[in-house]
Design a protein around this motif. Structure first.
Motif, PDB file in Angstrom:
ATOM      1  N   LEU A   8       0.821  -1.204   0.000  1.00  0.00           N
ATOM      2  CA  LEU A   8       0.000   0.000   0.000  1.00  0.00           C
ATOM      3  C   LEU A   8       0.863   1.266   0.000  1.00  0.00           C
ATOM      4  CD1 LEU A   8      -2.783   1.336   0.144  1.00  0.00           C
ATOM      5  CD2 LEU A   8      -2.740   1.034   2.634  1.00  0.00           C
ATOM      6  N   LYS A   9       1.892   1.288   0.833  1.00  0.00           N
ATOM      7  CA  LYS A   9       2.783   2.449   0.879  1.00  0.00           C
ATOM      8  C   LYS A   9       3.411   2.717  -0.484  1.00  0.00           C
ATOM      9  CE  LYS A   9       4.125   1.853   5.734  1.00  0.00           C
ATOM     10  NZ  LYS A   9       5.206   1.383   6.640  1.00  0.00           N
ATOM     11  N   GLN A  10       3.821   1.656  -1.148  1.00  0.00           N
ATOM     12  CA  GLN A  10       4.470   1.807  -2.450  1.00  0.00           C
ATOM     13  C   GLN A  10       3.487   2.307  -3.506  1.00  0.00           C
ATOM     14  OE1 GLN A  10       6.060  -1.866  -4.121  1.00  0.00           O
ATOM     15  NE2 GLN A  10       7.838  -0.768  -4.906  1.00  0.00           N
ATOM     16  N   LEU A  11       2.283   1.740  -3.541  1.00  0.00           N
ATOM     17  CA  LEU A  11       1.301   2.134  -4.556  1.00  0.00           C
ATOM     18  C   LEU A  11       0.845   3.580  -4.374  1.00  0.00           C
ATOM     19  CD1 LEU A  11      -0.994  -1.042  -4.796  1.00  0.00           C
ATOM     20  CD2 LEU A  11       0.824  -0.337  -6.363  1.00  0.00           C
ATOM     21  N   ILE A  12       0.727   4.024  -3.126  1.00  0.00           N
ATOM     22  CA  ILE A  12       0.271   5.385  -2.853  1.00  0.00           C
ATOM     23  C   ILE A  12       1.209   6.419  -3.475  1.00  0.00           C
ATOM     24  CG2 ILE A  12       0.112   7.088  -0.972  1.00  0.00           C
ATOM     25  CD1 ILE A  12      -1.217   4.874   0.716  1.00  0.00           C
ATOM     26  N   ARG A  13       2.479   6.088  -3.572  1.00  0.00           N
ATOM     27  CA  ARG A  13       3.458   7.043  -4.086  1.00  0.00           C
ATOM     28  C   ARG A  13       3.449   7.149  -5.609  1.00  0.00           C
ATOM     29  NH1 ARG A  13       5.115  10.608  -0.696  1.00  0.00           N
ATOM     30  NH2 ARG A  13       7.183  10.786  -1.642  1.00  0.00           N
ATOM     31  N   ILE A  14       2.754   6.231  -6.282  1.00  0.00           N
ATOM     32  CA  ILE A  14       2.681   6.259  -7.746  1.00  0.00           C
ATOM     33  C   ILE A  14       1.431   7.040  -8.155  1.00  0.00           C
ATOM     34  CG2 ILE A  14       2.712   4.915  -9.871  1.00  0.00           C
ATOM     35  CD1 ILE A  14       5.107   4.393  -8.029  1.00  0.00           C
ATOM     36  N   PRO A  15       1.557   8.186  -8.841  1.00  0.00           N
ATOM     37  CA  PRO A  15       0.364   8.980  -9.180  1.00  0.00           C
ATOM     38  C   PRO A  15      -0.550   8.246 -10.151  1.00  0.00           C
ATOM     39  CG  PRO A  15       2.314   9.873 -10.270  1.00  0.00           C
ATOM     40  CD  PRO A  15       2.793   8.817  -9.330  1.00  0.00           C
ATOM     41  N   CYS A  16      -1.856   8.490 -10.004  1.00  0.00           N
ATOM     42  CA  CYS A  16      -2.835   7.824 -10.869  1.00  0.00           C
ATOM     43  C   CYS A  16      -4.088   8.693 -11.002  1.00  0.00           C
ATOM     44  CB  CYS A  16      -3.184   6.446 -10.296  1.00  0.00           C
ATOM     45  SG  CYS A  16      -4.110   5.386 -11.436  1.00  0.00           S
ATOM     46  N   VAL A  17      -3.905   9.913 -11.503  1.00  0.00           N
ATOM     47  CA  VAL A  17      -5.022  10.839 -11.664  1.00  0.00           C
ATOM     48  C   VAL A  17      -6.010  10.289 -12.693  1.00  0.00           C
ATOM     49  CG1 VAL A  17      -5.679  13.161 -12.446  1.00  0.00           C
ATOM     50  CG2 VAL A  17      -3.652  12.843 -11.002  1.00  0.00           C
ATOM     51  N   VAL A  18      -7.290  10.428 -12.412  1.00  0.00           N
ATOM     52  CA  VAL A  18      -8.326   9.943 -13.323  1.00  0.00           C
ATOM     53  C   VAL A  18      -8.103  10.509 -14.725  1.00  0.00           C
ATOM     54  CG1 VAL A  18      -9.881  11.784 -12.459  1.00  0.00           C
ATOM     55  CG2 VAL A  18     -10.823   9.876 -13.770  1.00  0.00           C
ATOM     56  N   GLY A  19      -8.062   9.606 -15.711  1.00  0.00           N
ATOM     57  CA  GLY A  19      -7.788   9.988 -17.087  1.00  0.00           C
ATOM     58  C   GLY A  19      -6.318   9.920 -17.461  1.00  0.00           C
ATOM     59  N   ALA A  20      -5.436   9.723 -16.456  1.00  0.00           N
ATOM     60  CA  ALA A  20      -3.985   9.643 -16.719  1.00  0.00           C
ATOM     61  C   ALA A  20      -3.405   8.494 -15.903  1.00  0.00           C
ATOM     62  CB  ALA A  20      -3.306  10.968 -16.375  1.00  0.00           C
ATOM     63  N   GLU A  21      -3.983   7.302 -16.096  1.00  0.00           N
ATOM     64  CA  GLU A  21      -3.642   6.142 -15.269  1.00  0.00           C
ATOM     65  C   GLU A  21      -2.495   5.295 -15.826  1.00  0.00           C
ATOM     66  OE1 GLU A  21      -8.177   6.830 -15.025  1.00  0.00           O
ATOM     67  OE2 GLU A  21      -6.686   6.616 -16.638  1.00  0.00           O
ATOM     68  N   HIS A  22      -2.054   5.583 -17.055  1.00  0.00           N
ATOM     69  CA  HIS A  22      -1.103   4.690 -17.728  1.00  0.00           C
ATOM     70  C   HIS A  22       0.169   4.398 -16.919  1.00  0.00           C
ATOM     71  CE1 HIS A  22       0.869   2.658 -21.067  1.00  0.00           C
ATOM     72  NE2 HIS A  22       1.919   3.442 -20.885  1.00  0.00           N
ATOM     73  N   PRO A  23       0.845   5.392 -16.340  1.00  0.00           N
ATOM     74  CA  PRO A  23       2.057   5.077 -15.576  1.00  0.00           C
ATOM     75  C   PRO A  23       1.786   4.131 -14.401  1.00  0.00           C
ATOM     76  CG  PRO A  23       1.975   7.416 -16.065  1.00  0.00           C
ATOM     77  CD  PRO A  23       0.634   6.848 -16.444  1.00  0.00           C
ATOM     78  N   PHE A  24       0.658   4.323 -13.737  1.00  0.00           N
ATOM     79  CA  PHE A  24       0.304   3.440 -12.623  1.00  0.00           C
ATOM     80  C   PHE A  24       0.047   2.031 -13.132  1.00  0.00           C
ATOM     81  CE2 PHE A  24      -2.651   1.503  -9.599  1.00  0.00           C
ATOM     82  CZ  PHE A  24      -2.023   1.759  -8.384  1.00  0.00           C
ATOM     83  N   PHE A  25      -0.650   1.908 -14.260  1.00  0.00           N
ATOM     84  CA  PHE A  25      -0.912   0.589 -14.842  1.00  0.00           C
ATOM     85  C   PHE A  25       0.391  -0.117 -15.217  1.00  0.00           C
ATOM     86  CE2 PHE A  25      -5.553   1.273 -16.463  1.00  0.00           C
ATOM     87  CZ  PHE A  25      -6.025   0.918 -15.211  1.00  0.00           C
ATOM     88  N   MET A  26       1.351   0.624 -15.729  1.00  0.00           N
ATOM     89  CA  MET A  26       2.627   0.019 -16.099  1.00  0.00           C
ATOM     90  C   MET A  26       3.376  -0.482 -14.855  1.00  0.00           C
ATOM     91  SD  MET A  26       3.099  -0.127 -19.377  1.00  0.00           S
ATOM     92  CE  MET A  26       1.439  -0.774 -19.236  1.00  0.00           C
ATOM     93  N   PHE A  27       3.330   0.291 -13.786  1.00  0.00           N
ATOM     94  CA  PHE A  27       3.941  -0.146 -12.524  1.00  0.00           C
ATOM     95  C   PHE A  27       3.234  -1.394 -12.005  1.00  0.00           C
ATOM     96  CE2 PHE A  27       4.134  -0.228  -7.908  1.00  0.00           C
ATOM     97  CZ  PHE A  27       5.496  -0.086  -7.673  1.00  0.00           C
ATOM     98  N   LEU A  28       1.907  -1.363 -12.040  1.00  0.00           N
ATOM     99  CA  LEU A  28       1.110  -2.486 -11.562  1.00  0.00           C
ATOM    100  C   LEU A  28       1.354  -3.732 -12.413  1.00  0.00           C
ATOM    101  CD1 LEU A  28      -1.025  -3.078  -9.396  1.00  0.00           C
ATOM    102  CD2 LEU A  28      -2.775  -2.307 -11.008  1.00  0.00           C
ATOM    103  N   LYS A  29       1.484  -3.542 -13.717  1.00  0.00           N
ATOM    104  CA  LYS A  29       1.743  -4.659 -14.632  1.00  0.00           C
ATOM    105  C   LYS A  29       3.038  -5.379 -14.263  1.00  0.00           C
ATOM    106  CE  LYS A  29       1.803  -5.605 -19.639  1.00  0.00           C
ATOM    107  NZ  LYS A  29       3.106  -6.277 -19.823  1.00  0.00           N
ATOM    108  N   ARG A  30       4.076  -4.597 -13.975  1.00  0.00           N
ATOM    109  CA  ARG A  30       5.346  -5.203 -13.585  1.00  0.00           C
ATOM    110  C   ARG A  30       5.209  -5.990 -12.278  1.00  0.00           C
ATOM    111  NH1 ARG A  30       9.785  -1.398 -11.349  1.00  0.00           N
ATOM    112  NH2 ARG A  30       8.652  -1.922  -9.448  1.00  0.00           N
ATOM    113  N   GLU A  31       4.532  -5.404 -11.293  1.00  0.00           N
ATOM    114  CA  GLU A  31       4.357  -6.071 -10.004  1.00  0.00           C
ATOM    115  C   GLU A  31       3.613  -7.397 -10.165  1.00  0.00           C
ATOM    116  OE1 GLU A  31       5.502  -4.793  -6.806  1.00  0.00           O
ATOM    117  OE2 GLU A  31       6.661  -3.740  -8.341  1.00  0.00           O
ATOM    118  N   LEU A  32       2.596  -7.412 -11.000  1.00  0.00           N
ATOM    119  CA  LEU A  32       1.810  -8.630 -11.219  1.00  0.00           C
ATOM    120  C   LEU A  32       2.611  -9.682 -11.975  1.00  0.00           C
ATOM    121  CD1 LEU A  32      -1.478  -6.784 -12.187  1.00  0.00           C
ATOM    122  CD2 LEU A  32      -1.230  -8.246 -10.170  1.00  0.00           C
ATOM    123  N   GLU A  33       3.346  -9.245 -12.982  1.00  0.00           N
ATOM    124  CA  GLU A  33       4.146 -10.193 -13.763  1.00  0.00           C
ATOM    125  C   GLU A  33       5.277 -10.799 -12.936  1.00  0.00           C
ATOM    126  OE1 GLU A  33       3.412  -8.485 -18.287  1.00  0.00           O
ATOM    127  OE2 GLU A  33       5.163  -7.800 -17.163  1.00  0.00           O
TER     128      GLU A  33
END
Length: 352
Positions: A8-33
């Motif tokens: 949770l601490k790590q995810l909170i630091r990654i910005p994810c403004v509505v309509g500009a979620e791509h960087p967060f998705f890329m971070f999340l994609k790596r974590e899941l993979e």
């Protein structure tokens, strides 16, 4: 639970403004993979699949509130800029709060970032905010970001705090649900998870419906995780999880609702149904109001019931601020319910 809070601490630091979620998705994609999950990225939805993808469907929206630069030294609340307002009908909690909370952002630190790379573009401070009745949006004055181009997202600076009351505090909506799903995979969940974009602008259900239609999938067991707002600490003290029978758009008809209720009773987890709570409050105050609008309700309504499910929500206070707070007992209860629902039941069925 230390791992959950680290996630949770790590995810909170990654910005994810509505309509500009791509960087967060890329971070999340790596974590899941990194957990050897199959990950698929479609317009507006990131999909993770374990070794038994049909054993569960869990969804959580990934976007958070923030600002968008809309002109020279002009910044607006991202969810309510003109291009996002088509799916907002005026009856969601977000929209009802719009007229009441602009001043809470004064002196808030914000950071601008590249909407594709996620690269840091600068730091600023909100010095003023006012509701523009003509544009139906909050207009912000920010010191330090006058060089930004229109379309640049600006996220609230945020970190996880523990308040005096023992509450866990940050901009929890809805990064806490994303963290919960990642933690559930670490615990052994092998089903499917959906991370959707633009829920705060009322559009996430469209991306989810498109996914189900793309693969001709019908289900009665979609579980949507989210936060649920309350006015004061007294309202959530002793309330562990929040369920729903319905929202403004649809009735939730899924066997999951009763399964979750049964798990809560057996484990002394306190719960109530938010729609019943709201009806009771409106009756006491002799007024009419909305039962709230959820991603699931919009999805059920649009799919004509082909997609059905249940919601499981964290009760919070300080809705849509960086001080949104919930209790550690709620977090523990959510883990207990999800573990029982998706991991222990699977193990019992397999005779383990």
């Amino acid at each position: 639970m230390e791992l959950f809070y680290d996630i949770l601490k790590q995810l909170i630091r990654i910005p994810c403004v509505v309509g500009a979620e791509h960087p967060f998705f890329m971070f999340l994609k790596r974590e899941l993979e990194e957990m050897d999950l199959k990950v698929e990225y479609y317009d507006g939805v990131l999909v993770a699949k374990g070794s038994n993808p049909q054993s569960g469907y869990i969804s959580a929206h990934a976007d958070r509130h923030g600002l968008i630069c809309t002109g020279y030294n002009e910044f607006q609340y991202a969810a309510f800029i003109a291009k996002n307002q088509a799916d907002l009908q005026g009856n969601s909690n977000s929209e009802q709060l719009l007229k009441n909370f602009e001043m809470r952002f004064i002196d808030q630190k914000v950071q601008a970032y590249n909407p594709w790379s996620g690269g840091y573009l600068g730091l600023g401070m909100i010095t003023d905010a006012y509701l523009c009745e003509r544009r139906h949006n909050i207009i912000f004055k920010i010191d330090g970001l006058d060089y930004l181009s229109p379309g640049t997202p600006i996220a609230f600076m945020d970190k996880l705090d523990v308040l005096e009351e023992g509450l866990v505090s940050a901009q929890l909506d809805n990064v806490i649900s994303v963290a919960m799903i990642l933690y559930l995979y670490h615990l052994g969940y092998q089903g499917t998870a959906f991370f959707t974009a633009s829920e705060e602008a009322g559009r996430s259900w469209r991306f989810l419906l498109e996914y189900f239609r793309r693969f001709d999938i019908e289900t009665k067991e979609l579980l949507v995780l989210d936060t649920s707002p309350y006015n004061s600490y007294e309202d959530i003290n002793g309330l562990d999880i929040v369920l729903r029978n319905r929202d403004e758009n649809a009735v939730f008809r899924s066997p999951m609702k009763n399964r979750i209720k049964k798990i809560a009773i057996e484990n002394s987890i306190s719960y109530h149904f938010k729609d019943a709570y709201l009806k009771n409050m409106m009756a006491q105050e002799n007024r009419k109001g909305s039962l709230g609008v959820t991603e699931l309700g919009r999805l059920i309504n649009a799919s004509k019931g082909q997609i059905q499910g249940a919601t499981l929500q964290f009760p919070t206070i300080g809705y849509h601020t960086v001080e949104e707070s919930t209790t550690p007992k709620t977090i523990d209860s959510m883990v207990q319910v999800l573990t029982e629902l998706y991991i222990n039941e699977e193990r019992r069925a397999a005779g383990v």
